[in-house]
Design a protein around this motif. Sequence first.
Motif, PDB file in Angstrom:
ATOM      1  N   GLY A  61       0.059 -10.319 -20.343  1.00 36.96           N
ATOM      2  CA  GLY A  61      -0.106  -9.985 -21.656  1.00 36.96           C
ATOM      3  C   GLY A  61       0.853  -8.385 -21.398  1.00 36.96           C
ATOM      4  N   LYS A  62      -0.375  -7.575 -21.452  1.00 36.51           N
ATOM      5  CA  LYS A  62       0.289  -6.113 -21.903  1.00 36.51           C
ATOM      6  C   LYS A  62      -0.707  -5.745 -20.508  1.00 36.51           C
ATOM      7  CE  LYS A  62       2.228  -5.860 -25.772  1.00 36.51           C
ATOM      8  NZ  LYS A  62       3.924  -5.772 -25.427  1.00 36.51           N
ATOM      9  N   GLU A  63      -1.002  -6.623 -19.830  1.00 37.71           N
ATOM     10  CA  GLU A  63      -1.949  -5.639 -18.523  1.00 37.71           C
ATOM     11  C   GLU A  63      -1.263  -6.723 -16.876  1.00 37.71           C
ATOM     12  OE1 GLU A  63      -6.626  -5.472 -20.228  1.00 37.71           O
ATOM     13  OE2 GLU A  63      -6.476  -6.358 -17.925  1.00 37.71           O
ATOM     14  N   MET A  64      -1.260  -5.130 -16.437  1.00 37.84           N
ATOM     15  CA  MET A  64      -0.997  -5.549 -14.667  1.00 37.84           C
ATOM     16  C   MET A  64      -1.907  -5.551 -14.079  1.00 37.84           C
ATOM     17  SD  MET A  64       1.867  -2.657 -12.962  1.00 37.84           S
ATOM     18  CE  MET A  64       2.824  -3.325 -12.402  1.00 37.84           C
ATOM     19  N   GLU A  65      -1.953  -6.047 -13.157  1.00 35.74           N
ATOM     20  CA  GLU A  65      -3.456  -5.843 -11.790  1.00 35.74           C
ATOM     21  C   GLU A  65      -2.397  -5.782 -10.453  1.00 35.74           C
ATOM     22  OE1 GLU A  65      -6.676  -8.710 -11.921  1.00 35.74           O
ATOM     23  OE2 GLU A  65      -7.299  -7.542  -9.864  1.00 35.74           O
ATOM     24  N   ILE A  66      -2.827  -4.997 -10.084  1.00 34.71           N
ATOM     25  CA  ILE A  66      -2.163  -4.196  -9.035  1.00 34.71           C
ATOM     26  C   ILE A  66      -3.055  -5.024  -7.665  1.00 34.71           C
ATOM     27  CG2 ILE A  66      -1.609  -2.790  -7.470  1.00 34.71           C
ATOM     28  CD1 ILE A  66      -0.767  -0.490  -9.623  1.00 34.71           C
ATOM     29  N   LEU A  67      -1.925  -6.083  -7.081  1.00 29.59           N
ATOM     30  CA  LEU A  67      -3.455  -6.013  -5.800  1.00 29.59           C
ATOM     31  C   LEU A  67      -3.248  -6.310  -4.835  1.00 29.59           C
ATOM     32  CD1 LEU A  67      -2.375 -10.201  -6.597  1.00 29.59           C
ATOM     33  CD2 LEU A  67      -4.557  -9.085  -7.689  1.00 29.59           C
ATOM     34  N   ASN A  68      -1.856  -5.431  -3.848  1.00 30.53           N
ATOM     35  CA  ASN A  68      -2.046  -4.468  -2.492  1.00 30.53           C
ATOM     36  C   ASN A  68      -0.685  -3.869  -2.878  1.00 30.53           C
ATOM     37  OD1 ASN A  68      -3.914  -5.210  -1.338  1.00 30.53           O
ATOM     38  ND2 ASN A  68      -2.778  -7.164  -0.647  1.00 30.53           N
ATOM     39  N   LEU A  69      -1.151  -3.274  -2.355  1.00 33.86           N
ATOM     40  CA  LEU A  69       0.369  -2.204  -1.659  1.00 33.86           C
ATOM     41  C   LEU A  69       0.032  -1.289  -0.392  1.00 33.86           C
ATOM     42  CD1 LEU A  69       2.383   0.466  -2.223  1.00 33.86           C
ATOM     43  CD2 LEU A  69       0.449   1.466  -3.109  1.00 33.86           C
ATOM     44  N   ALA A  70       1.163  -2.199   0.155  1.00 33.53           N
ATOM     45  CA  ALA A  70       0.734  -1.479   2.088  1.00 33.53           C
ATOM     46  C   ALA A  70       2.403  -0.525   1.752  1.00 33.53           C
ATOM     47  CB  ALA A  70       0.947  -2.596   2.669  1.00 33.53           C
ATOM     48  N   VAL A  71       2.324  -0.014   3.200  1.00 32.09           N
ATOM     49  CA  VAL A  71       3.588   0.848   3.744  1.00 32.09           C
ATOM     50  C   VAL A  71       3.334   0.905   5.256  1.00 32.09           C
ATOM     51  CG1 VAL A  71       4.795   3.027   4.121  1.00 32.09           C
ATOM     52  CG2 VAL A  71       3.701   2.806   1.685  1.00 32.09           C
ATOM     53  N   HIS A  72       3.906   0.253   6.203  1.00 36.49           N
ATOM     54  CA  HIS A  72       4.475   0.471   7.847  1.00 36.49           C
ATOM     55  C   HIS A  72       3.332   1.160   8.444  1.00 36.49           C
ATOM     56  CE1 HIS A  72       5.808  -0.076  11.864  1.00 36.49           C
ATOM     57  NE2 HIS A  72       5.779  -1.110  11.001  1.00 36.49           N
ATOM     58  N   PRO A  73       2.755   0.940   9.287  1.00 40.30           N
ATOM     59  CA  PRO A  73       2.203   2.704   9.269  1.00 40.30           C
ATOM     60  C   PRO A  73       2.906   3.731  10.164  1.00 40.30           C
ATOM     61  CG  PRO A  73       1.800   0.544  10.432  1.00 40.30           C
ATOM     62  CD  PRO A  73       2.344   0.302  10.011  1.00 40.30           C
ATOM     63  N   GLU A  74       4.540   3.379  10.544  1.00 39.67           N
ATOM     64  CA  GLU A  74       5.267   4.511  10.919  1.00 39.67           C
ATOM     65  C   GLU A  74       5.937   4.944   9.930  1.00 39.67           C
ATOM     66  OE1 GLU A  74       8.266   2.060  13.822  1.00 39.67           O
ATOM     67  OE2 GLU A  74       6.281   1.170  14.867  1.00 39.67           O
ATOM     68  N   LYS A  75       5.595   4.775   9.335  1.00 36.47           N
ATOM     69  CA  LYS A  75       6.594   5.156   8.044  1.00 36.47           C
ATOM     70  C   LYS A  75       6.047   5.818   6.408  1.00 36.47           C
ATOM     71  CE  LYS A  75      10.750   3.495   9.062  1.00 36.47           C
ATOM     72  NZ  LYS A  75      11.885   5.046   9.319  1.00 36.47           N
ATOM     73  N   ARG A  76       4.954   5.532   7.392  1.00 33.38           N
ATOM     74  CA  ARG A  76       3.064   6.499   6.241  1.00 33.38           C
ATOM     75  C   ARG A  76       3.551   8.284   5.545  1.00 33.38           C
ATOM     76  NH1 ARG A  76      -2.178   2.711   7.477  1.00 33.38           N
ATOM     77  NH2 ARG A  76      -1.120   1.206   7.252  1.00 33.38           N
ATOM     78  N   ARG A  77       3.023   8.527   4.911  1.00 33.05           N
ATOM     79  CA  ARG A  77       3.612  10.068   4.320  1.00 33.05           C
ATOM     80  C   ARG A  77       4.881  10.579   3.707  1.00 33.05           C
ATOM     81  NH1 ARG A  77      -1.364  12.612   4.179  1.00 33.05           N
ATOM     82  NH2 ARG A  77      -0.974  14.054   2.581  1.00 33.05           N
ATOM     83  N   GLN A  78       5.740   9.951   3.605  1.00 36.01           N
ATOM     84  CA  GLN A  78       7.230  10.382   3.302  1.00 36.01           C
ATOM     85  C   GLN A  78       6.861   9.850   2.073  1.00 36.01           C
ATOM     86  OE1 GLN A  78       9.743   7.873   6.612  1.00 36.01           O
ATOM     87  NE2 GLN A  78       8.042   8.562   7.415  1.00 36.01           N
ATOM     88  N   GLY A  79       6.042   9.001   1.075  1.00 38.59           N
ATOM     89  CA  GLY A  79       6.822   9.429  -0.285  1.00 38.59           C
ATOM     90  C   GLY A  79       6.551   7.567  -0.801  1.00 38.59           C
ATOM     91  N   LEU A  80       6.942   6.456   0.844  1.00 38.49           N
ATOM     92  CA  LEU A  80       6.879   5.495   0.118  1.00 38.49           C
ATOM     93  C   LEU A  80       6.240   4.599  -0.549  1.00 38.49           C
ATOM     94  CD1 LEU A  80       9.225   5.594   2.716  1.00 38.49           C
ATOM     95  CD2 LEU A  80       8.982   3.348   3.227  1.00 38.49           C
ATOM     96  N   GLY A  81       4.656   4.814  -0.608  1.00 34.96           N
ATOM     97  CA  GLY A  81       3.730   4.207  -1.581  1.00 34.96           C
ATOM     98  C   GLY A  81       4.404   4.834  -3.156  1.00 34.96           C
ATOM     99  N   THR A  82       4.111   5.780  -3.178  1.00 37.42           N
ATOM    100  CA  THR A  82       4.578   6.207  -4.788  1.00 37.42           C
ATOM    101  C   THR A  82       6.128   5.946  -4.703  1.00 37.42           C
ATOM    102  OG1 THR A  82       3.633   8.384  -3.732  1.00 37.42           O
ATOM    103  CG2 THR A  82       4.446   8.493  -5.876  1.00 37.42           C
ATOM    104  N   LYS A  83       7.075   5.311  -4.712  1.00 37.64           N
ATOM    105  CA  LYS A  83       8.319   4.746  -5.000  1.00 37.64           C
ATOM    106  C   LYS A  83       7.943   3.587  -5.452  1.00 37.64           C
ATOM    107  CE  LYS A  83      12.532   4.684  -3.461  1.00 37.64           C
ATOM    108  NZ  LYS A  83      13.874   5.261  -2.626  1.00 37.64           N
ATOM    109  N   LEU A  84       7.156   2.894  -4.339  1.00 36.17           N
ATOM    110  CA  LEU A  84       6.867   1.627  -4.398  1.00 36.17           C
ATOM    111  C   LEU A  84       5.684   1.538  -6.061  1.00 36.17           C
ATOM    112  CD1 LEU A  84       6.396  -0.162  -1.271  1.00 36.17           C
ATOM    113  CD2 LEU A  84       7.736  -0.766  -2.459  1.00 36.17           C
ATOM    114  N   LEU A  85       5.137   2.331  -6.145  1.00 35.83           N
ATOM    115  CA  LEU A  85       3.725   2.347  -7.013  1.00 35.83           C
ATOM    116  C   LEU A  85       5.167   2.421  -8.897  1.00 35.83           C
ATOM    117  CD1 LEU A  85       1.017   2.045  -8.528  1.00 35.83           C
ATOM    118  CD2 LEU A  85       0.540   4.909  -8.129  1.00 35.83           C
TER     119      LEU A  85
END
Length: 145
Positions: A61-85
């Motif tokens: 319906g009008k609700e979203m449930e986020i189950l998981n968000l993951a970024v490869h350890p070598e690619k973290r802190r480069q904005g990928l998690g934020t981009k996916l979200l």
Amino acid sequence: MKVEELSIKDIEQLVELERLCFATPWTQEQFSLCLAQEHFYVFGLKSGNRLMGYISFFLVGKEMEILNLAVHPEKRRQGLGTKLLTAALSFFRRKKGKKVLLEVRPSNVAALNLYRRAGFVQVGLRRNYYPDNREDALVMALKLL
Ligand SMILES: CC(C)(COP(=O)(O)OP(=O)(O)OC[C@H]1O[C@@H](n2cnc3c(N)ncnc32)[C@H](O)[C@@H]1OP(=O)(O)O)[C@@H](O)C(=O)NCCC(=O)NCCS
């Protein structure tokens, strides 16, 4: 890297990334069962053909449930998690979604910071929620305007 919707053909890469990112990773069977459901989505980021991050969520319906968000350890802190979200939230906005919910461990500072920066606030607490160490879960929500 461009955000794309993933499907059953990406399942092996999803399981591999999952194992790199979580203490209690989802199995191939769990992904396979969820991917067969109409309201379950996985968006991913690939470098070439290699999966570097993903976000999974249910829309009900009008609700979203986020189950998981993951970024490869070598690619973290480069904005990928934020981009996916951001991509998942934009997709949900286009569907006139109103409210987003997720659960996160209080010890997961990286995820907590990311979600808070996106505007999520704590709305609840589930005691002894995680089976591996009995850690509580913070329930966080974001209302979309
Ligand atoms: C949580 C996770 C997805 C973040 O992905 P990411 O691509 O590194 O995140 P971003 O680069 O978009 O970071 C956005 C913001 O989150 C916060 N953040 C990210 N990693 C952080 C860390 N290690 N420590 C503190 N804050 C962090 C920062 O505020 C960061 O902004 P900044 O880099 O400008 O300071 C990643 O660390 C991960 O895959 N962790 C393991 C899986 C997991 O725990 N997922 C969450 C399940 S609820």
